[in-house]
Design an enzyme around this catalytic site. Structure first.
Site, mmCIF file in Angstrom:
data_model
loop_
_atom_site.group_PDB
_atom_site.id
_atom_site.type_symbol
_atom_site.label_atom_id
_atom_site.label_comp_id
_atom_site.label_asym_id
_atom_site.label_seq_id
_atom_site.Cartn_x
_atom_site.Cartn_y
_atom_site.Cartn_z
ATOM 1 N N HIS C 101 0.813 -1.191 -0.083
ATOM 2 C CA HIS C 101 0.014 0.001 -0.092
ATOM 3 C C HIS C 101 0.965 1.046 0.012
ATOM 4 O O HIS C 101 2.014 1.204 0.786
ATOM 5 C CB HIS C 101 -0.758 0.137 1.395
ATOM 6 C CG HIS C 101 -1.823 -0.885 1.571
ATOM 7 N ND1 HIS C 101 -1.461 -2.024 2.237
ATOM 8 C CD2 HIS C 101 -3.021 -1.058 1.322
ATOM 9 C CE1 HIS C 101 -2.311 -2.798 2.560
ATOM 10 N NE2 HIS C 101 -3.387 -2.247 2.158
ATOM 11 N N ASP C 104 2.246 2.087 3.594
ATOM 12 C CA ASP C 104 3.302 1.188 4.027
ATOM 13 C C ASP C 104 4.815 1.670 3.618
ATOM 14 O O ASP C 104 5.665 1.744 4.313
ATOM 15 C CB ASP C 104 3.432 -0.084 3.246
ATOM 16 C CG ASP C 104 1.955 -0.938 3.442
ATOM 17 O OD1 ASP C 104 1.241 -0.415 4.077
ATOM 18 O OD2 ASP C 104 1.736 -1.561 2.359
#
Ligand SMILES: [Co+2]
Ligand SMILES: [Co+2]
Ligand SMILES: [Co+2]
Ligand SMILES: [Co+2]
Ligand SMILES: [Co+2]
Ligand SMILES: [Co+2]
Ligand SMILES: [Co+2]
Ligand SMILES: [Co+2]
Lengths: 435, 435, 435, 435
Positions: C101, C104
């Site tokens: 993502h 992240d």
């Protein structure tokens, strides 16, 4: 001097069922007498410091949503602001009680000495505020599950140093509870359990937990704390398995370690549901053993498998719970705590007040319905009738008999019982006349 | 003389893992020695008479699907045919044990005297067959849940006459079990619970159940029955709530009524799952109390909320269960019963054999994996290491100390424990080396 | 130059089933050919950046337990250290893929422009590392659930500005995925759902979600992204109800909005279980519609009601999943992602490696067992036999007939079908020969 | 001429909320006008023939508990007595509708021709009684799950002969429904699903089910049946997985086979709960698609994992359900059926009446509360306010835009949305003012 957090929100008062004021009590009328006692004295409402003031709106998939003047919660100065706001809310709601964990009141310090010193500092501050507040302490407790030191348990930790840290912490919290006139002391063992049996000696851990609880009881007597020691069942979460699974499991544990006369239960509706029980079941189990201590009146969503800790909103369910409580003689020194948090999207100060107002009103309606059922007596009469056979002397003899004699009697008398209706629908309809 | 029911099916023998014969043992080799004991003596397999021979394939939405020569089951003649077929199957499978309820063996007669007489008749017949069979009786039990007289409970019935009928029935079944050399006697209280608390006096019912169980224990001693008395936990179904909810609840109940030294548990995997536990959890709980009696090794579907009673088919799960059993010293006089029924669509005699063969093979693989883990010692070493802190004298002193002394010590020594990895994934990988 | 985080841990290599090295592959042998294809090319393992590197060990009742050199995660410099460590782990594990993502990779910046700029910066950095790494990008995705702006949904938010922010975010993430050669783009709508229907216009929200997804598909074509667009079903958590409930619900949604030819599914075992399904069920449903895209091979604890995201550890379950995948033609451009987090007590770098090694080995065993079953053909033969009636021309005519004609035929021919055994136990035993 | 079964029980009439007569309506007042329509016309109550008259009180662990003059149900003469009693009950309750399966009305004959002939005979008899009764037929349906021929499915059976038998059966039942003026025809596919994927071709079975349903729709048009065809979702039980899992799954299925304009849903509260949904969720899903057909207003016990089919007894839950129904325009040709059975211990004729009276009163209270909320408009106003942003032209433009344009706009305008409270507690409190 107001913190301003609740600006524009007045004290919540009873306005009666016809009121459409969202921040008024429509059913909770503290001085109204129900079965000979004021509603306030029956219900003994408590606000939970943690969910109301320390929880920031996070969940496993997202962080803080709330914005509060006392954030970030890493500073003793802001801890005092938080306390000021808390007492403003107690006053707005006119609640008689509140509850806390040590970790709600002031930031974790990372070592025991500073944890203790700051706990003393903040509870002294609370004590000052309590001098001019009507709101008393229902119970205190130690948060022994959030900091990483507790990750493998507190009293059940494989590391004896954690056991020691836990014992020291509970002493501090019990002292502070005693200092503030707390009426109970609660232990919820969120991490007293396991993630996997592969790394767990279940028998040894239970023995340690039993020993730990005995020390708590001993210390309570030593310092003259008159309140009850309560354990709070929950089946799991955060642990995969929590030792205090449900009421029956806790009672079995207490009996094993000789504590059944010393410790009672703090029952939570949501935890009952997570354990596969109705709330009234848990209350009835505790009541049958004389171990009903106090309740956390917050519900679980029926479709969610985790602890949603929502304010109660279903009168029929709450009514049946209070029915069993009243039958058991009421809450005594316990109370009705809201271990309830706002939904994560409920950002405003008004939401915080509304959550409590709604919950208190639901409980008030439930209590009144329960009292009406008890006064009407329909359920008790039906119960008496259903078990009336056991009042006969021959039935009592039966219990004092033995298998061989009973078999002989069944044969000689040709005993062949005919089933009688359990009348469940009729009894459910009866309840619905009152809720 | 064969009944012909299993025509075309030979005795099932061990052919080794490479066999593709669907009706051969690929892992169960009765004489193979595992940890110094024959597999047959470890596992002590039992066939359940009810599911295998008395259940007709019905479910809540449909009736009989099976067609058997001994249907309809309303006649003593056909009850003998059923027994003949049962012993043929025991022989085909080479199982050392079987189990029964009274109601499996012969038709319910509608009154106690005839129930008793026909039970004696049919168990005499079983006794004759057992003279020439290797298959012994693991346990007997009374079905006190199917007939309408039991609809509101047996020992917990509001009607004392039902209590009496139940006591008379258990006496008959315990006598018959004793006559046939049964090694245990089991009580499963399917209707000892409630449908609604509205019509239930939970405390009184539990007292009656405790008293009833005490009578059973007394009678066992009176007649010199050496086997164990076992209760079988299940959380619900058919009752909404069953008093013998799970292992911890049963143990608490037994301790309350002073029976913890007299009664052990018969644990079923499927019931563990319905109660929100893993099977190894239930075994570990019972083992920690020395109350592990016997097991029903039939699984529940994880997506179904009712008791599916399927044959085991997952080696990793079964292996962990036997690991805890072996750690606890094995099954003793207990055994591995299959309280398992065929799926309703499995119509053929071959299915009945195949279900047992598959289940026995899964258990054999699980047992061997469990033994290999114990012999390798990896899990026990890790456990010892994780709890090693508790072996020190200072840790032992801690358990004999008190909160105040411990707090003083934490303060003076600045105890501040650092977490250590729980290593769950590493331990799970370790297990997967063996299963 | 190594970050030192994995000091003392060597590259994990295949050592075969007899190895007792906890950090070796015992079953995963990338170059081993299974059904004509290398294992690496079948399984296409991917590491999830979030759970492995961004999750700090918190849960609803406790905070960070892990300590990592790249914490606190609020700085672009430490985001680069995190990336360095990630690629070291990819190298140690020899995994062909990873997934991310946006959130992240680098800290949330609080506004869109800076979010986009820092995403470009960090993905450029990843791109540089990918030049010398074998590890490719399986898929990218946008985290539209953690920041408070998403609390009421992304594309389904009542506020159009959030819809716009979401669209802008997905464009940025799809661009970055395309830049890095990503093979798929995933959307998981954690907050696309509701907490309460009381404040939700379900119909309008679904229309917005459909429109949003259409825009994503359009944009993919516009930029020439050849990978698949995938949605990931999950029934709930964090939402009370998530619109992408399960495979069948997603497929119905896609068909309603005309996207069934454009979007496939990323299925997760744990989410299947939370939705009341087995994993193979979800795979079979997607495969029957040609919509199987990719899998998240992380399990849910069967006794926990929340998403535990554990590494797989049960070969029989995994084998059946891969059996359905192989039957459907394999994973294509999809892969086997581990959307799996360590247990919160698994603190060490070694645990992180071991979790992946164990998971990969379980999958390798499952794949080999699935392939062996397919090659043996026993299940397919049984299926063919069971449905053979439908191969006849009269059966085909039946499907083209009508109720009246069929009734006439049943009457005239006296059709009265006899049930045949479903042979479930025999088929389960068959599977157990291979797992 | 009365059968005498209900001797001593008078017609149930409306006596108002203060009545303590257990067999009076306290809230259901058929002629009372709510939102411009008579309550009877809103609620359209129906009695289910099967649970009330054909179910004998059995469960998976026990047999018949009820004793009725029309038992055993294997005889056409007693089938007529059963019908007589049914119409007596309809009259006592003053219900406008009833519902049946073919198998409820007369005994299964074992072959199609006799099944058809006896169905015609008994429905002619019903037709005669309907001439003098106010009670009409809400819907008919075929029981294609109880007899052993259906054990592997009806339209999804691997055996084409069963498909044919099913088609012939539905034709007969649809004809009979049409003959009796039935207002809908329902299909509940209890065995249209699987026990194990190992023996199931899911894709082929779904195609057959789609084709079957198309034939039913065609036949309805052919004979001029004006009622709706309804399918009833349920996730499982008796099947491990039922294809008509929940509303969203059914809708996806209907759309796949082009039936979304022809078939609607019959939603049951208990089935919603078994599928992990609230009842209002299922209603809202169906309503959003215009596919709400009719409801089965019987609840599931929240702690039981099987279909308990209890009469409703919780006003707050029922009120929210009717709120969504009223918002969707009401039940139209559908109704409020009680697919509810007495508890197995509720043996008496009085229990049967009381179950329905209580359920009808709960629904009446729920309806009135729902109507009051709609008339007050508080929820609709809050919804309008929450989604008001989507009324602007810029928001509408957004939906017609594309990712690239939206990103450009977010960047240029610096769009950075601020969360607003979802006000869940306030809305829940609002609802509690009305229930
Ligand atoms: Co809670
Ligand atoms: Co609580
Ligand atoms: Co069972
Ligand atoms: Co059992
Ligand atoms: Co997940
Ligand atoms: Co995932
Ligand atoms: Co139902
Ligand atoms: Co129904």
């Amino acid at each position: 001097m107001s913190t301003g957090f609740f600006d524009g929100i007045s004290k919540v008062t009873y306005e009666g069922p016809e009121s459409s004021n969202p921040l008024a009590y429509r059913h909770y009328n503290p001085d109204e007498v129900v079965m000979g006692k004021r509603m306030e004295d029956h219900l003994r409402f408590a606000v939970a410091y943690w969910h109301s003031f320390a929880w920031e709106g996070g969940d496993p998939f997202g962080g803080q949503t709330f914005e509060r003047p006392w954030y970030p919660q890493d500073d003793m100065g802001r801890a005092r602001i938080k306390a000021d706001v808390a007492f403003e809310m107690f006053d707005i709601l006119n609640v008689p009680f509140f509850c806390w964990h040590d970790a709600d009141l002031r930031p974790e310090q990372g070592n025991f000495a500073d944890n203790l010193a700051t706990l003393e500092e903040i509870t002294d501050y609370l004590g000052q505020m309590m001098e001019t507040s009507k709101t008393k302490l229902l119970w205190g407790t130690a948060n022994m599950f959030s900091h990483r030191r507790w990750m493998s348990g507190a009293s059940t930790n494989p590391d004896p140093d954690v056991f020691a840290f836990a014992a020291a912490t509970v002493k501090g919290c019990l002292d502070a509870t005693h200092k503030l006139g707390g009426q109970n002391y609660v232990l919820w063992g969120g991490r007293e359990g396991y993630e996997t049996l592969l790394n767990t000696d279940l028998g040894q851990e239970l023995d340690h937990m039993g020993r730990f609880l005995s020390m708590v009881v001993d210390y309570k007597h030593k310092i003259g704390f008159k309140g009850a020691i309560l354990v709070e069942p929950k089946p799991q979460e955060p642990s995969k398995h929590q030792y205090d699974y449900d009421a029956a499991t806790c009672i079995g544990f207490l009996r094993k370690y000789g504590l059944e006369g010393e410790v009672k239960l703090n029952l939570e509706q949501g935890h009952a549901i997570l354990a596969g029980h109705s709330f009234e079941h848990e209350i009835a189990v505790a009541a049958a053993e004389g171990m009903l201590g106090s309740i956390d009146m917050n519900r679980n969503d029926y479709q969610s498998g985790w602890d949603t800790d929502q304010f109660p909103n279903n009168v029929p369910e709450v009514a049946v719970a209070y029915y069993h409580i009243l039958k058991a003689g009421g809450l005594g020194l316990g109370g009705t705590n809201f271990d309830a948090k706002l939904r994560r999207q409920s950002l405003d100060a008004e939401d915080l007040i509304a959550g409590h107002v709604g919950g208190m009103d639901i409980c008030a309606r439930g209590l009144k319905a329960a009292a009406a059922m008890l006064e009407d007596g329909g359920l008790e009469d039906a119960l008496k009738e259903r078990y009336s056979g056991w009042k006969t002397s021959s039935a009592k003899d039966l219990l004092n008999s033995d298998l061989a004699s009973i078999q002989a009697k069944v044969l000689s008398e040709g005993i062949n019982p005919a089933p009688k209706s359990g009348r469940q629908e009729i009894l459910e309809n009866y309840v619905n006349r009152f809720v």
